[in-house]
Design an enzyme around this catalytic site. Structure first.
Site, short mmCIF file in Angstrom:
data_model
loop_
_atom_site.label_atom_id
_atom_site.label_comp_id
_atom_site.label_asym_id
_atom_site.label_seq_id
_atom_site.Cartn_x
_atom_site.Cartn_y
_atom_site.Cartn_z
NE ARG A 60 0.25 18.31 4.42
CZ ARG A 60 0.93 17.35 4.71
NH1 ARG A 60 2.02 17.30 4.57
NH2 ARG A 60 0.03 16.31 5.17
CE LYS A 167 -8.42 1.87 11.09
NZ LYS A 167 -8.85 1.43 9.74
CG ASP A 196 -12.80 1.03 16.79
OD1 ASP A 196 -13.65 0.91 15.92
OD2 ASP A 196 -11.92 0.11 16.84
CG HIS A 197 -15.73 3.90 12.20
ND1 HIS A 197 -14.54 3.47 11.75
CD2 HIS A 197 -16.84 3.35 11.14
CE1 HIS A 197 -14.90 2.57 10.68
NE2 HIS A 197 -16.13 2.44 10.19
CE LYS A 201 -19.55 0.54 11.36
NZ LYS A 201 -20.24 1.30 10.39
CD GLU A 235 -14.69 -3.03 3.62
OE1 GLU A 235 -15.17 -2.09 3.89
OE2 GLU A 235 -13.55 -3.10 4.16
CG ASP A 254 -8.17 -1.36 7.43
OD1 ASP A 254 -8.10 -0.29 7.64
OD2 ASP A 254 -9.12 -1.85 6.60
CG HIS A 259 -13.08 -1.38 13.04
ND1 HIS A 259 -12.71 -0.12 13.47
CD2 HIS A 259 -12.73 -0.75 11.63
CE1 HIS A 259 -12.23 0.62 12.80
NE2 HIS A 259 -12.47 0.24 11.53
CE LYS A 360 -10.40 -3.02 2.46
NZ LYS A 360 -11.58 -2.18 3.10
C1 BG6 Z 1 -12.25 1.57 8.12
C2 BG6 Z 1 -11.27 0.74 7.39
O1 BG6 Z 1 -11.30 1.87 9.49
O2 BG6 Z 1 -13.46 0.83 8.39
C3 BG6 Z 1 -11.57 0.26 6.00
O3 BG6 Z 1 -9.84 1.40 7.15
C4 BG6 Z 1 -13.09 -0.07 5.91
O4 BG6 Z 1 -10.86 -0.43 5.30
C5 BG6 Z 1 -14.16 0.58 6.85
O5 BG6 Z 1 -13.54 -0.19 4.83
C6 BG6 Z 1 -15.28 -0.05 7.18
O6 BG6 Z 1 -16.12 0.69 8.02
P1 BG6 Z 1 -17.52 0.92 7.55
O7 BG6 Z 1 -18.23 1.69 8.74
O8 BG6 Z 1 -17.84 1.30 6.22
O9 BG6 Z 1 -18.18 -0.64 7.62
#
Ligand code: BG6
Length: 511
Positions: A60, A167, A196-197, A201, A235, A254, A259, A360
């Site tokens: 935007r 997501k 879904d990243h 990996k 994390e 989340d 994941h 977290k």
């Molecule tokens: C994301 C979450 O999808 O994945 C985050 O929204 C999280 O909260 C993150 O920190 C973790 O991914 P990675 O690849 O940093 O372990």
């Protein structure tokens, strides 16, 4: 459903996709700067990005091409996996442009269509368009409807149009279903790539190879030999200025719904008939359908622990409690930690608990899957009982990607003493080069039309169906709401998480 994808046959070398234009909606957002542009740059640096690929940011805020290019240069220099080479940037930077428009503004899409045609003519991108929706889910429908209205939902001149969706994909099964319906009104399922990243990996991808390219694991990959499976993603970070999103999400939505459930599926699924996207995803859906549902708050209480971080210390540095973080409700009931016991009710896994946890402000950042095998019979060397006598296979997703097998060995010397030792495979030292970032692999797959590492519509909806009753129980809709358990930042979660396993006579692996 569809034919096996030729890109994946036998996992042989993959043909390089053809150049396309990548249009990023949400071009000024965090993800674009931290992940998407660095991923595209690294693909270019490794020679994997099809030459002539063009990148167009859509957002935007008014900006010129030049301004956005400069912002992206700064971002890539800051977040790139590899050091940026000036000569490469000089050419890569030229492929970047900016398109200013509101997401609902018809005129913006009309101009976009014209601009994409022009890019095709000037750069040979062949009517191939990859739309990346890095925006809030309530914008998905608005964007895809307009793409359709201006004919951008189909490729031009023999090209294609695909959409990558970030997501969060909904907040429950009903909203995910609605989003799916909206997107399906524009794109066929084969053109929709729900990212879904974690699936991108390297070690997550290796789970299938480990299981199905080796003959030694599959015969023992079942309830006869496996005692339990532990999937952990922790994390040290807290909410980090994302409270606006996180307060409506929490750890279950989340991390677990997507994941960690995906990892569970890869570990638990049956061998697919082939490596096509639909065969693999079909097997994952069967696992999701076999998850034992928790129907009321009593069952949730028995199997799930929700936690929230209190003040504490991370690597010696004091950190505040969640409820005093910026933009967090001081009485927030959002969970920053979840531990759960899940059963996959099928023949292979009958009675084997899958313990899944994510949090977290944990003592360490890392993700792993531990397959804990049953103990050897308590005769000969195994008379003394103890946790150490079971074998385990640990798949480290990150950091230090690799696989380790723990077994018992005799301590050198005259006395017979037995100690656990590790056989350790490490990606870094075995292959001598760093693994690409998940987003690199996934963007390239979408360019090549390979959806294997993306979630299919039914996968997403089934995963939500498992999660919905847990959320509803926490909200007090299925009986008295289970309590929130607080844990000091820097600890491995609340005591109740340890008790969950202790009740089964087990314990978590140390984080
Ligand atoms: C994301 C979450 O999808 O994945 C985050 O929204 C999280 O909260 C993150 O920190 C973790 O991914 P990675 O690849 O940093 O372990």
């Amino acid at each position: 459903m569809s034919d096996p994808n030729p890109l994946r046959e036998g996992l042989t070398a993959r043909p390089q996709p053809k150049p396309c234009t990548v249009v990023i909606f949400g071009a000024t957002g965090d993800l674009t700067m931290r992940k998407l542009l660095p991923a595209l740059y690294n693909l270019a640096a490794d020679g994997d990005l099809p030459p002539k690929t063009q990148i167009l940011g859509f957002a935007r805020r008014p900006k010129t091409d030049e301004e956005w290019r400069k912002e992206m240069e700064d971002a890539v220099r800051k977040f790139s996996r590899q050091t940026v080479k000036d000569e490469l940037w000089a050419s890569f930077g030229q492929t970047i442009g900016y398109h200013q428009s509101e997401f609902h503004d018809d005129d913006g899409y009309k101009r976009l269509a014209e601009r994409l045609d022009q890019i095709d003519r000037e750069h040979g991108t062949g009517g191939r368009r990859l739309f990346y929706l890095s925006v809030a889910p309530d914008q998905f429908g608005i964007i895809v409807e307009r793409l359709k209205k201006f004919g951008l939902h189909e490729g031009k001149d023999g090209g294609w149009a695909r959409v990558i969706v970030e997501k969060p994909f909904g907040t429950d099964s009903a909203s995910a279903h609605r989003l799916n319906e909206q997107i399906a009104g524009t794109f066929p399922e084969s053109s929709i790539y729900r990212i879904d990243h974690f699936l991108g990996k390297e070690t997550a991808q290796n789970i299938m190879v480990l299981r199905f390219a080796n003959a030694i694991f599959e015969p023992i990959w079942n309830s006869r030999y496996i005692d339990n499976i532990q999937i952990t993603a922790g994390e040290t970070l807290g909410v980090e200025g994302r409270a606006g999103y996180y307060e409506t999400s929490g750890a279950l939505r989340d991390m677990i719904q997507n994941h960690l459930t995906q990892l569970l599926c890869l570990v638990a699924m049956e061998p697919p008939t082939d490596l096509s996207a639909d065969s693999v995803r079909g097997e994952k859906v069967k696992v999701l359908r076999s998850l034992r549902p928790m129907k009321d708050s009593a069952e949730v209480n028995e199997n799930v622990v929700r936690g929230q971080y209190a003040a504490g210390a991370i690597q010696g540095k004091p950190v505040p409690d969640y409820r005093t973080e910026k933009n967090v409700n001081p009485e927030s009931m959002t969970e920053t930690f979840v531990a759960m016991r899940v059963f996959v009710d099928n023949w292979r896994w009958a009675g084997v608990p899958f313990y899944v946890r994510s949090g977290k402000r944990m003592p360490k950042s890392g993700a792993e899957i531990a397959i804990q095998f049953k103990r050897a019979p308590g005769v000969l060397f195994n008379r003394q009982d103890g946790e150490s006598s079971g074998n385990s296979l640990v798949i480290r997703i990150q950091p230090d990607e690799g696989v380790a097998l723990k077994m018992q060995a005799k301590l050198p010397g005259g006395a017979l003493r037995i100690e656990p030792v590790k056989m350790d495979f490490q990606y870094g030292s075995s292959f001598g080069r760093p693994s690409p970032e998940a987003y690199e692999r996934l963007i390239l797959d979408a360019m090549g039309g390979d959806a294997t590492l993306f979630a299919r519509r039914d996968e997403v909806e089934e995963a939500w169906k498992f999660v919905d009753p847990i959320e509803e129980s926490w909200a007090g809709k299925r009986g008295p709401a289970p309590k929130m358990c607080f844990y000091p930042s820097g600890s491995a979660g609340p005591d109740e998480s340890d008790e969950l396993l202790a009740r089964d006579g087990r314990q978590w692996r140390r984080m």
